[in-house]
Design an enzyme around this catalytic site. Structure first.
Site, PDB file in Angstrom:
ATOM      1  N   ARG A  11       7.832  -4.111  -2.055  1.00  0.00           N
ATOM      2  CA  ARG A  11       6.861  -4.857  -2.864  1.00  0.00           C
ATOM      3  C   ARG A  11       6.520  -4.125  -4.154  1.00  0.00           C
ATOM      4  O   ARG A  11       6.341  -4.746  -5.197  1.00  0.00           O
ATOM      5  CB  ARG A  11       5.572  -5.125  -2.078  1.00  0.00           C
ATOM      6  CG  ARG A  11       5.773  -5.897  -0.793  1.00  0.00           C
ATOM      7  CD  ARG A  11       6.464  -7.234  -0.997  1.00  0.00           C
ATOM      8  NE  ARG A  11       6.499  -8.011   0.238  1.00  0.00           N
ATOM      9  CZ  ARG A  11       7.427  -7.920   1.187  1.00  0.00           C
ATOM     10  NH1 ARG A  11       8.451  -7.078   1.050  1.00  0.00           N
ATOM     11  NH2 ARG A  11       7.360  -8.666   2.280  1.00  0.00           N
ATOM     12  N   CYS A 185     -24.338  12.249  -5.334  1.00  0.00           N
ATOM     13  CA  CYS A 185     -24.244  11.176  -4.337  1.00  0.00           C
ATOM     14  C   CYS A 185     -25.236  11.359  -3.198  1.00  0.00           C
ATOM     15  O   CYS A 185     -25.832  10.400  -2.728  1.00  0.00           O
ATOM     16  CB  CYS A 185     -22.825  11.088  -3.782  1.00  0.00           C
ATOM     17  SG  CYS A 185     -21.693  10.372  -4.964  1.00  0.00           S
TER      18      CYS A 185
END
Ligand code: ZN
Length: 248
Positions: A11, A185
């Site tokens: 692909r 974070c």
């Protein structure tokens, strides 16, 4: 390339611009990935999935419950285990054609030299200012490009530095960096798909550099605000008094 590999990567080989030659270039590429958290996990999964030749994952942390929403290779039963060991095992199970190495510890100017020797690119996925400074120094000495990214709340930043550093380096950028936002974070939070999206943009940049399918925009800092669907690009320039750039 043998038939099972052609089938496996069919692909991506079909994509105009990413042909068999690009796939083979990717399979000859060796990288060091520093940080196995919110950026590092999706990066590693996709790069290994695509068939990169060799990856060395570096981290010192153990898996915690608060990692699970973003660090999607880890499961509840992995809590307490070393990230590098669990991730390396998952990556090997994903794609046995990829050479996967793991290194437990911090990336610094002492440990970094040996880790990057013979590699093609260094990836920063740390959210750590000191580690980035070390990657900048070590990769410059080794003549390697590196790609940095960060994500907090609903925003992200990505930039790639060439091996020559004609565009400047992380040390050039460092005086302007908001230290409050580095490693933020844990304090300020991050939405899982945001860090995943930034990791995917970083992965695309890495693939582009390793295979040459898209021209690299060295020193071009992408600043992405997902909350407002806004994106800016700032071109960095070399700072004349930069200690890293003036190093011979
Ligand atoms: Zn510099």
């Amino acid at each position: 390339m043998d038939n099972p590999s052609l089938e496996r990567y069919s692909r991506q080989i079909l994509v105009p611009g990413f042909d068999l030659e690009a796939q083979e270039r990717l399979e000859r590429s060796r990288i060091v990935l520093v940080g196995c958290g919110g950026l590092g996990v999706p990066l590693a999964l996709y790069l290994v999935g695509m068939g990169i030749g060799e990856i060395t994952v570096v981290d010192h942390d153990r898996i915690e419950a608060s990692n699970l929403p973003r660090q999607v290779a880890y499961t509840e039963t992995d809590i307490g285990l070393l990230k590098v060991e669990v991730l390396a095992e998952r990556l090997r199970a994903m794609n046995s054609q990829v050479k996967v190495f793991s290194e437990t510890g911090l990336f610094d100017t002492d440990s970094g030299g040996d880790l990057v020797a013979g590699k093609d690119l260094v990836v920063d996925a740390t959210d750590n200012h000191e580690a980035r400074l070390a990657i900048d120094v070590v990769s410059r000495k080794a003549g390697l490009p590196w790609v940095m990214a960060s994500a907090v709340q609903m925003a992200g930043q990505i930039v790639a530095f060439s091996k020559e550093r004609e565009e400047g380096c992380y040390h050039c950028l460092a005086p302007g960096i908001d230290r409050e936002l580095v490693g933020a974070c844990a304090r300020l939070g991050v939405l899982s798909p945001v860090v995943g999206a930034v990791a995917m943009e970083q992965a695309l940049k890495i693939i582009a550099i390793l295979t040459d399918i898209i021209p690299a925009r060295w020193g071009s800092l992408d600043v992405i605000d997902y909350r407002n669907n806004e994106r800016r690009t700032l071109q960095l320039t070399r700072r004349s008094d930069c200690p890293n750039c003036s190093m011979s």
